[in-house]
Write a protein that holds these residues in place. Structure first.
Motif, PDB file in Angstrom:
ATOM      1  N   LEU A 387       0.805  -1.215   0.000  1.00  0.00           N
ATOM      2  CA  LEU A 387       0.000   0.000   0.000  1.00  0.00           C
ATOM      3  C   LEU A 387       0.847   1.279   0.000  1.00  0.00           C
ATOM      4  O   LEU A 387       0.551   2.205  -0.769  1.00  0.00           O
ATOM      5  N   PRO A 388       1.891   1.419   0.818  1.00  0.00           N
ATOM      6  CA  PRO A 388       2.689   2.651   0.757  1.00  0.00           C
ATOM      7  C   PRO A 388       3.368   2.853  -0.600  1.00  0.00           C
ATOM      8  O   PRO A 388       3.446   3.986  -1.082  1.00  0.00           O
ATOM      9  N   VAL A 389       3.835   1.772  -1.211  1.00  0.00           N
ATOM     10  CA  VAL A 389       4.455   1.900  -2.530  1.00  0.00           C
ATOM     11  C   VAL A 389       3.414   2.258  -3.580  1.00  0.00           C
ATOM     12  O   VAL A 389       3.686   3.029  -4.506  1.00  0.00           O
ATOM     13  N   GLN A 390       2.206   1.705  -3.463  1.00  0.00           N
ATOM     14  CA  GLN A 390       1.131   2.057  -4.388  1.00  0.00           C
ATOM     15  C   GLN A 390       0.810   3.547  -4.292  1.00  0.00           C
ATOM     16  O   GLN A 390       0.593   4.217  -5.311  1.00  0.00           O
ATOM     17  N   ILE A 391       0.797   4.069  -3.075  1.00  0.00           N
ATOM     18  CA  ILE A 391       0.584   5.509  -2.889  1.00  0.00           C
ATOM     19  C   ILE A 391       1.708   6.298  -3.553  1.00  0.00           C
ATOM     20  O   ILE A 391       1.462   7.316  -4.216  1.00  0.00           O
TER      21      ILE A 391
END
Length: 435
Positions: A387-391
């Motif tokens: 999720l943080p990388v997707q953001i």
């Protein structure tokens, strides 16, 4: 209070000099309290500003514009042989059906350029949407039914008010004729705002209206499972050994110093370590939750060890002495008495460490989890992102629709972090014992 009077001389506590000093100290204490309160208020105000800013940009990601149009599922296009073979149904020309539907809805549009603008009213995923409907219910073939098409990202932004209509046409992405077509659909009740289930059920996409976070959530789940399975037992066993069994010498002192130092090492250093060890030496699959979990386990280990040692150290020595006095061995004392009593503190530290790992981006960028992943990962060795990388990826996209996707994903990530930290607080309050 320091007595500054001379020896043998009685102090006059009501003298103007002492009263002035007391008043001065009281004023200083009040100033300090006001400064502390002001710092807290400023911090809360800045946090509230940040949260309101993110929420103001991201709340619109949770609903989506749909355009309702009557679609004829032509048997001549979908299944001319009439076999209802799944492979034939999957390979049919649903794009042509979408274009025919738009032409029938707006018959006055004739030029090639205008038709291109017309086809952009609906998402590029509209053909897949019709394909999935037919695969789920082949009885639709030959019928004409209303279909809620996902609107294109520009139309969606226009409907949500992020693209104003009262500016010159050259200054907005939606043209005047597109606005006219949208108003025509809106006038007959063919424009709907619905909950954006696609955002929570699909993976990444180049098209903002089709992009979702389910792939990133799945990748985060598999990554945290690996992180927990590696870091928790190793961290707890290390803490038990250092607190209960390790001799006090220079070697154990060196280990303790290194553990404390590792807790302060920047996370990207662990990413470099994971790149060198797990990819270049062990040749594990790149961009896989397995490698991400192993890397984050290295980063989380010092946190778990320090928290576990503090929880074990908090158990009174009387517990150990009582167990040893009743004939228990040192190992039985540690595992049957000390460990169960310290487990609430250990779990609290573990959850905090995992919540820190959930929000990490830098170490995962180093091991290749920054790739564009469309498919939902099905295991620990499948290519995935978190999720943080997707953001991070969406924040770098130029489309306006990805701004709300970025903020919406941040809200979801904050929700997970708040839940994990709240769980840690509840565990501590429910099971913690005060000695």
């Amino acid at each position: 209070m320091t007595d500054t009077s001379t020896p043998g001389k009685k102090t006059d506590w009501a003298s103007p000099q002492l009263l002035a000093k007391v008043a001065q100290r009281q004023r200083a204490e009040k100033r300090f309290r006001r400064l502390g309160l002001s710092a807290i208020v400023i911090a809360l105000a800045m946090l509230a500003t940040l949260l309101f800013s993110i929420a103001g940009k991201g709340y619109s990601a949770f609903y989506q514009t749909r355009l309702v149009m009557d679609v004829t599922f032509s048997e001549a296009v979908i299944d001319p042989k009439g076999t209802r073979n799944e492979d034939d149904l999957r390979a049919a020309g649903y794009g042509g059906i979408v274009r025919d539907t738009l032409r029938e809805t707006f018959p006055d549009v004739k030029s090639r350029k205008d038709l291109r603008e017309l086809f952009a009213l609906v998402s590029k995923g509209a053909p897949m949407q019709l394909r999935d409907m037919v695969l789920d219910n082949p009885d639709l073939i030959g019928q004409t039914v209303p279909v809620d098409f996902i609107a294109g990202d520009d139309i969606d932004m226009f409907n949500k008010g992020f693209i104003p209509r009262d500016v010159p046409e050259g200054d907005r992405r939606v043209k005047d004729m597109e606005i006219a077509w949208f108003d025509q659909l809106d006038a007959v009740g063919a424009v709907k705002m619905v909950f954006n289930s696609t955002f929570f059920t699909s993976g990444d996409s180049r098209e903002p209206e089709l992009a979702g976070i389910w792939g990133a959530i799945s990748g985060s789940f598999y990554t945290l499972i690996v992180t927990f399975l590696i870091s928790f037992p190793i961290g707890v066993m290390s803490a038990i050994y250092l607190e209960e069994f390790a001799p006090q010498n220079k070697f154990t002192d060196l280990i303790e110093v290194n553990i404390n130092n590792l807790a302060a090492v920047p996370s990207i250093v662990f990413g470099l370590l994971g790149l060198a060890l797990f990819l270049n030496v062990a040749h594990l699959p790149r961009s896989a939750p397995l490698v991400g979990g192993l890397t984050l386990a290295l980063m989380t280990l010092p946190t778990i060890i320090i928290a576990s040692r503090a929880a074990i150290r908090a158990v009174p020595d009387s517990i150990r002495e009582a167990a040893l006095g009743l004939g228990a061995s040192k190992q039985q004392t540690a595992f049957h008495h000390v460990l169960p009593l310290s487990m609430p503190g250990i779990l609290t530290g573990t959850i905090i460490g995992l919540s820190q790992a959930l929000g990490e981006t830098a170490p995962l960028l180093m091991i290749g989890m920054v790739a564009f992943i469309v498919d939902i990962p099905g295991g620990f060795t499948d290519a995935a992102t978190v999720l943080p990388v997707q953001i991070f990826l969406w924040a770098d996209s130029p489309e306006r629709a990805f701004v709300e996707k970025t903020s919406g994903a941040i809200l979801v990530l904050l929700g997970f972090l708040i839940f994990m930290n709240a769980l840690a607080v509840l565990l501590r309050k429910k099971f913690e014992r005060r000695w």
